[in-house]
Design a protein around this motif. Structure first.
Motif, PDB file in Angstrom:
ATOM      1  N   THR A   4       0.825  -1.206   0.000  1.00  0.00           N
ATOM      2  CA  THR A   4       0.000   0.000   0.000  1.00  0.00           C
ATOM      3  C   THR A   4       0.861   1.258   0.000  1.00  0.00           C
ATOM      4  N   VAL A   5       2.145   1.113   0.355  1.00  0.00           N
ATOM      5  CA  VAL A   5       3.016   2.287   0.352  1.00  0.00           C
ATOM      6  C   VAL A   5       3.407   2.624  -1.082  1.00  0.00           C
ATOM      7  N   ARG A   6       3.850   3.881  -1.254  1.00  0.00           N
ATOM      8  CA  ARG A   6       4.237   4.296  -2.589  1.00  0.00           C
ATOM      9  C   ARG A   6       5.560   3.669  -3.020  1.00  0.00           C
ATOM     10  N   ASP A   7       6.438   3.486  -2.063  1.00  0.00           N
ATOM     11  CA  ASP A   7       7.847   3.291  -2.398  1.00  0.00           C
ATOM     12  C   ASP A   7       8.428   2.113  -1.617  1.00  0.00           C
ATOM     13  N   PRO A   8       8.088   0.868  -2.002  1.00  0.00           N
ATOM     14  CA  PRO A   8       8.517  -0.270  -1.180  1.00  0.00           C
ATOM     15  C   PRO A   8      10.033  -0.493  -1.156  1.00  0.00           C
ATOM     16  N   TRP A   9      10.771   0.025  -2.136  1.00  0.00           N
ATOM     17  CA  TRP A   9      12.216  -0.240  -2.192  1.00  0.00           C
ATOM     18  C   TRP A   9      13.042   0.919  -1.648  1.00  0.00           C
ATOM     19  N   ASP A  10      12.416   2.007  -1.241  1.00  0.00           N
ATOM     20  CA  ASP A  10      13.148   3.230  -0.906  1.00  0.00           C
ATOM     21  C   ASP A  10      14.011   3.648  -2.106  1.00  0.00           C
ATOM     22  N   ALA A  11      13.354   3.800  -3.253  1.00  0.00           N
ATOM     23  CA  ALA A  11      14.057   4.045  -4.515  1.00  0.00           C
ATOM     24  C   ALA A  11      14.165   5.544  -4.801  1.00  0.00           C
ATOM     25  N   ARG A  12      14.561   5.900  -6.016  1.00  0.00           N
ATOM     26  CA  ARG A  12      14.999   7.264  -6.266  1.00  0.00           C
ATOM     27  C   ARG A  12      14.204   8.000  -7.332  1.00  0.00           C
ATOM     28  N   THR A  13      13.598   7.276  -8.263  1.00  0.00           N
ATOM     29  CA  THR A  13      13.023   7.967  -9.425  1.00  0.00           C
ATOM     30  C   THR A  13      11.522   8.179  -9.270  1.00  0.00           C
ATOM     31  N   LEU A  14      10.979   8.959 -10.232  1.00  0.00           N
ATOM     32  CA  LEU A  14       9.636   9.506 -10.101  1.00  0.00           C
ATOM     33  C   LEU A  14       8.526   8.460 -10.039  1.00  0.00           C
ATOM     34  N   GLU A  15       8.733   7.272 -10.671  1.00  0.00           N
ATOM     35  CA  GLU A  15       7.619   6.315 -10.673  1.00  0.00           C
ATOM     36  C   GLU A  15       7.260   5.859  -9.264  1.00  0.00           C
ATOM     37  N   ASP A  21      17.179  12.264  -9.988  1.00  0.00           N
ATOM     38  CA  ASP A  21      16.582  11.435  -8.938  1.00  0.00           C
ATOM     39  C   ASP A  21      15.602  12.262  -8.096  1.00  0.00           C
ATOM     40  N   PRO A  22      14.539  12.800  -8.740  1.00  0.00           N
ATOM     41  CA  PRO A  22      13.665  13.776  -8.062  1.00  0.00           C
ATOM     42  C   PRO A  22      13.006  13.254  -6.796  1.00  0.00           C
ATOM     43  N   TRP A  23      12.606  11.984  -6.782  1.00  0.00           N
ATOM     44  CA  TRP A  23      11.896  11.451  -5.627  1.00  0.00           C
ATOM     45  C   TRP A  23      12.831  11.346  -4.429  1.00  0.00           C
ATOM     46  N   PHE A  24      14.081  10.942  -4.680  1.00  0.00           N
ATOM     47  CA  PHE A  24      15.087  10.897  -3.628  1.00  0.00           C
ATOM     48  C   PHE A  24      15.357  12.299  -3.089  1.00  0.00           C
ATOM     49  N   TYR A  25      15.441  13.278  -4.001  1.00  0.00           N
ATOM     50  CA  TYR A  25      15.708  14.667  -3.610  1.00  0.00           C
ATOM     51  C   TYR A  25      14.624  15.173  -2.672  1.00  0.00           C
ATOM     52  N   GLU A  26      13.346  14.889  -3.002  1.00  0.00           N
ATOM     53  CA  GLU A  26      12.252  15.377  -2.147  1.00  0.00           C
ATOM     54  C   GLU A  26      12.249  14.662  -0.803  1.00  0.00           C
ATOM     55  N   LYS A  27      12.646  13.384  -0.817  1.00  0.00           N
ATOM     56  CA  LYS A  27      12.667  12.646   0.454  1.00  0.00           C
ATOM     57  C   LYS A  27      13.744  13.198   1.386  1.00  0.00           C
ATOM     58  N   VAL A  28      14.883  13.621   0.785  1.00  0.00           N
ATOM     59  CA  VAL A  28      16.000  14.050   1.607  1.00  0.00           C
ATOM     60  C   VAL A  28      15.943  15.543   1.897  1.00  0.00           C
ATOM     61  N   HIS A  29      15.692  16.331   0.856  1.00  0.00           N
ATOM     62  CA  HIS A  29      15.737  17.784   1.033  1.00  0.00           C
ATOM     63  C   HIS A  29      14.361  18.408   1.203  1.00  0.00           C
ATOM     64  N   GLY A  30      13.303  17.727   0.755  1.00  0.00           N
ATOM     65  CA  GLY A  30      11.962  18.303   0.868  1.00  0.00           C
ATOM     66  C   GLY A  30      11.181  17.617   1.968  1.00  0.00           C
ATOM     67  N   ASP A  31       9.840  17.581   1.817  1.00  0.00           N
ATOM     68  CA  ASP A  31       9.019  16.978   2.867  1.00  0.00           C
ATOM     69  C   ASP A  31       8.560  15.570   2.496  1.00  0.00           C
ATOM     70  N   GLY A  32       9.186  14.980   1.484  1.00  0.00           N
ATOM     71  CA  GLY A  32       8.848  13.599   1.143  1.00  0.00           C
ATOM     72  C   GLY A  32       7.682  13.465   0.179  1.00  0.00           C
ATOM     73  N   THR A  33       7.179  14.588  -0.343  1.00  0.00           N
ATOM     74  CA  THR A  33       6.155  14.509  -1.387  1.00  0.00           C
ATOM     75  C   THR A  33       6.616  15.355  -2.563  1.00  0.00           C
ATOM     76  N   MET A  34       6.173  14.992  -3.754  1.00  0.00           N
ATOM     77  CA  MET A  34       6.537  15.787  -4.926  1.00  0.00           C
ATOM     78  C   MET A  34       5.769  17.103  -4.893  1.00  0.00           C
ATOM     79  N   LYS A  35       6.469  18.206  -5.208  1.00  0.00           N
ATOM     80  CA  LYS A  35       5.774  19.488  -5.322  1.00  0.00           C
ATOM     81  C   LYS A  35       4.966  19.487  -6.608  1.00  0.00           C
TER      82      LYS A  35
END
Lengths: 114, 624
Positions: B494-505, B527-541
């Motif tokens: 049910t989670v978005r990101d089961p592998w703790d991966a990096r890309t937008l999918e 690696d936008p998804w990784f960037y938001e997880k580390v530098h942003g709030d964990g969601t895509m803007k």
């Protein structure tokens, strides 16, 4: 919304300048098309009339072909215009790949038949 | 937007939904299913080949059947198994990775699939009408002319022609998608490497499948309409076919292997928990490989007698390819270097890909030396070389992609224990089958021979090779069991990101809603998804406000056009059958009318439908 997508617009949203550009573009298209037809007729005539010697006719036709190729791509198919970087890239790539391939094929196959 | 809901969604039956779908995620699954079916079919053929060669002077099958099997094994694996499998992953991942709602032309996407599928079917029905093609997957003339080859080659020419159209239009669709549909901020140099290899592969397809289509058209004219392009007695040239075929054939290898490179470049960073080492160099290497792949085709024809100067030039060009490929190998190694490595099945496949592919590459450089090639040519050394590239490279890449993207596609992971059993048995079986074939080739065993005499030192090695192929077959059975078993027992993701991966999918909810992104994401980095997880709030803007989403309507027309081309092609083949039940002209006519009639029907305007914003909010709440 879907219904309106098929209807024509009552009034053009283009500015005066843009419409002038469009007219100019149409004119260039027609002129380049007529010019290319002219080039084709010339190449046909140069072979069929027999007044021109073969030694001259072959390079002459190749020259006409090169001119027409340029016109076709840059004027008729808009490669000269702005924002055509990608189409330009693809045409250039195709040329770069195909030219050595064709030359190699012609040289390698030669006239010997297997 | 008062009329937004004008297309009230009717409940479709499951079958009708799949036949008419234009959704890239569903087409991806269709590609995977079709590709797997053809893969299993060609794999069983490989097992038959190995059974025949297991012992000397075996009479398990006749030479004719053996020829048909090797031809169909090669043709199906390259055109109808690996090609759709890479298209399946490209269809699924590329729109998601670039932040798009679908490909640029969803209808064309469906059309590409169905034309490919019916082309493959046309090739496959050859078994029931006078035997399969039997002139090798390269279909060298004069062996493949009407004088020497039966009606099977007609199916080869027409079937590949039709399925090639499908591949070609899908590739054009992907080029347009990647160039035009990227989300705001997703510049070319921020695209995931799988998108880059997908783009380069599509470009290669456009430039390579066109010569193939021309060559197949000439072969068809020769065979069906008494043409003379390749008949030396009539003034044709047999070498011309070899040139045309390999001008297509060499880039084809890269068409298949580049997406595998792309998958490896996604999986290795994800499970090393590090960004891809040398991203720019990787992109550059991909483009250089693609360019060089068009400049080396004569290395398949060293022994055809073109001359030492030409051979030297093409040998040098071939060796040059080792440079960008080496760049890639080192970049994967440096990505893993010092990373927090997780060795699950996907990573095992991806990591083992690297040494296996190096082995295939080394033998490739050996084969590229023209003088020595006279020794290797047409022996099992060549067979071992290209299977190291295709199985060790492409199949392991595809398996890594399957285990990696499976949770996003189907909502649950594949079982890891069964996955590891599959990996190890496949890995061991693969090396058992093919490593020994290097030696077999060097001591002089010819390829494409249906049997051999005992006591020449071939017996033991052939037996080992056959045992290895059974182990590989068992591994694929384990994979199938795993798919069924996991469907019943695996925990739903049910989670978005089961592998703790990096890309937008991995920023999309699981399961993915049909519109992918409720709001187009704003990309701020590689690696936008990784960037938001580390530098942003964990969601895509979001890059746009929430609004109605415009979606394309499904259509049965792609299926019908594919069917029309199938009937048309079959009619053409019937022209040379002995006693056709129906006059061929009628069959050709029916196919023609269906194909072009459906195109006329498609000219009717169809602007799709809108998912209203309330509906979108409801769906997002449900899955978020």
């Amino acid at each position: 919304m879907s219904d309106e997508m098929s209807k024509p617009f009552p009034k053009s949203a283009m500015t005066e300048d843009e419409r002038y550009e469009l007219k100019r573009e149409t004119r260039i298209q027609v002129i380049s098309f007529a010019f290319m037809i002219g080039l084709t007729i010339m190449s046909f005539l140069s072979v069929s009339t027999e007044t021109i010697v073969t030694g001259f006719a072959i390079p002459f036709i190749l020259l006409l072909g090169a001119v027409q190729f340029f016109l076709q791509l840059f004027y008729f198919m808009h490669l000269k215009d702005k924002d055509h970087g990608w189409p330009n890239t693809f045409f250039t790539t195709g040329l770069v790949l195909m030219t050595p391939m064709l030359i190699a094929l012609i040289l390698l196959l030669g006239v010997t038949k297997w | 937007m008062a009329t937004a809901t004008m297309t009230a969604k009717k409940e479709k039956s499951v079958l009708w939904d799949w036949l008419t779908t234009v959704d890239h995620k569903k087409l991806a699954i269709l590609y995977l299913v079709a590709g797997t079916l053809f893969f299993v079919k060609a794999g069983v053929m490989a097992l038959f080949i190995r059974i025949q060669l297991m012992i000397p002077e075996n009479d398990f099958m006749t030479g004719q059947v053996f020829n048909e099997l090797i031809t169909m094994h090669g043709t199906i694996m390259l055109f109808l198994a690996v090609t759709p499998l890479i298209f399946g992953f490209m269809n699924f991942a590329i729109p998601l990775q670039i932040g798009a709602r679908d490909v640029a032309f969803p209808f064309i996407n469906a059309l590409g699939f169905w034309i490919f599928f019916f082309g493959g079917l046309l090739l496959s029905v050859s078994w029931f009408f006078g035997g399969a093609p039997d002139a090798g997957w390269t279909a060298y003339v004069p062996l493949s002319t009407r004088e020497f080859a039966g009606s099977g080659m007609d199916f080869y020419a027409l079937g590949l022609q039709v399925s090639g159209f499908g591949t070609l239009i899908s590739a054009i669709n992907f080029i347009v998608t990647i160039i035009n549909m990227r989300a705001p901020g997703m510049t070319m140099m921020r695209m995931p490497l799988f998108c880059w290899t997908g783009l380069v592969t599509s470009i290669l397809i456009v430039f390579a499948f066109t010569p193939l289509a021309a060559g197949l058209a000439l072969l068809m004219l020769d065979r069906i309409f008494s043409g003379q392009f390749f008949l030396p007695d009539m003034g044709g040239n047999a070498i011309l076919w070899a040139h045309i075929f390999w001008i297509f054939g060499h880039p084809e290898v890269y068409i298949l292997v580049l997406p595998a490179f792309g998958i490896i470049s996604e999986v290795v960073p994800a499970f090393s928990h590090k960004r891809l080492f040398g991203y720019t160099a990787m992109v550059f290497a991909t483009i250089v490989i693609a360019f060089l792949s068009f400049m080396v085709w004569v290395h398949h024809m060293f022994t055809i007698g073109i001359g030492p100067i030409t051979n030297s030039v093409f040998a040098l060009a071939t060796m040059t390819i080792a440079v960008p490929t080496g760049i890639k190998i080192f970049n994967w190694l440096f990505t893993m270097w010092g990373g927090k490595l997780v060795f699950n099945t996907a990573m095992l496949c991806a990591a083992s890909f690297v040494p296996t592919f190096v082995l295939g590459g080394i033998t490739g450089v050996m084969l590229s030396m023209a003088p020595v090639d006279y020794l290797y040519h047409d022996t099992y050394f060549v067979v071992a070389h290209f299977h190291y590239i295709i199985v060790g490279g492409i199949v392991f890449g595809l398996l890594a992609g399957l285990y990696y993207w499976y949770p996003k596609m189907f909502g649950h992971k594949l079982n890891e224990t069964l996955g590891k059993i599959m990996f190890w048995s496949l890995y061991i079986g693969f090396h058992l089958t093919f490593f020994i074939q290097h030696i077999l080739g060097l001591i002089g065993m010819q390829r494409r021979v249906y049997t051999y005499l005992g006591g020449q030192g071939f017996d033991m090695m052939n037996l080992v090779s056959s045992i290895g192929s059974f182990v590989m077959g068992a591994a694929i059975v384990v994979l199938v069991i795993n798919i069924v078993y996991s469907a019943y027992t695996s925990e739903r993701i049910t989670v978005r990101d089961p592998w703790d991966a990096r890309t937008l999918e991995w920023s999309t909810p699981t399961p993915i809603p049909e519109y992918n992104f409720a709001q187009t994401p704003q990309v701020r980095s590689l690696d936008p998804w990784f960037y938001e997880k580390v530098h942003g709030d964990g969601t895509m803007k979001p890059a746009e406000p929430m609004g109605d989403i415009h979606m394309p309507n499904g259509s049965i027309l792609p299926f019908m056009i594919g069917l029309g081309l199938f009937i048309w092609g079959f009619g053409m083949i019937m022209l040379n059958m002995d006693n056709p039940i129906i006059p061929p002209a009628i069959v050709i006519g029916v196919g023609f009318v269906i194909t072009f009639g459906m195109m006329v029907l498609h000219s009717k305007e169809d602007h799709g439908y809108h998912i209203p914003v309330d509906e979108v909010k409801k769906i997002e709440k449900g899955v978020g």
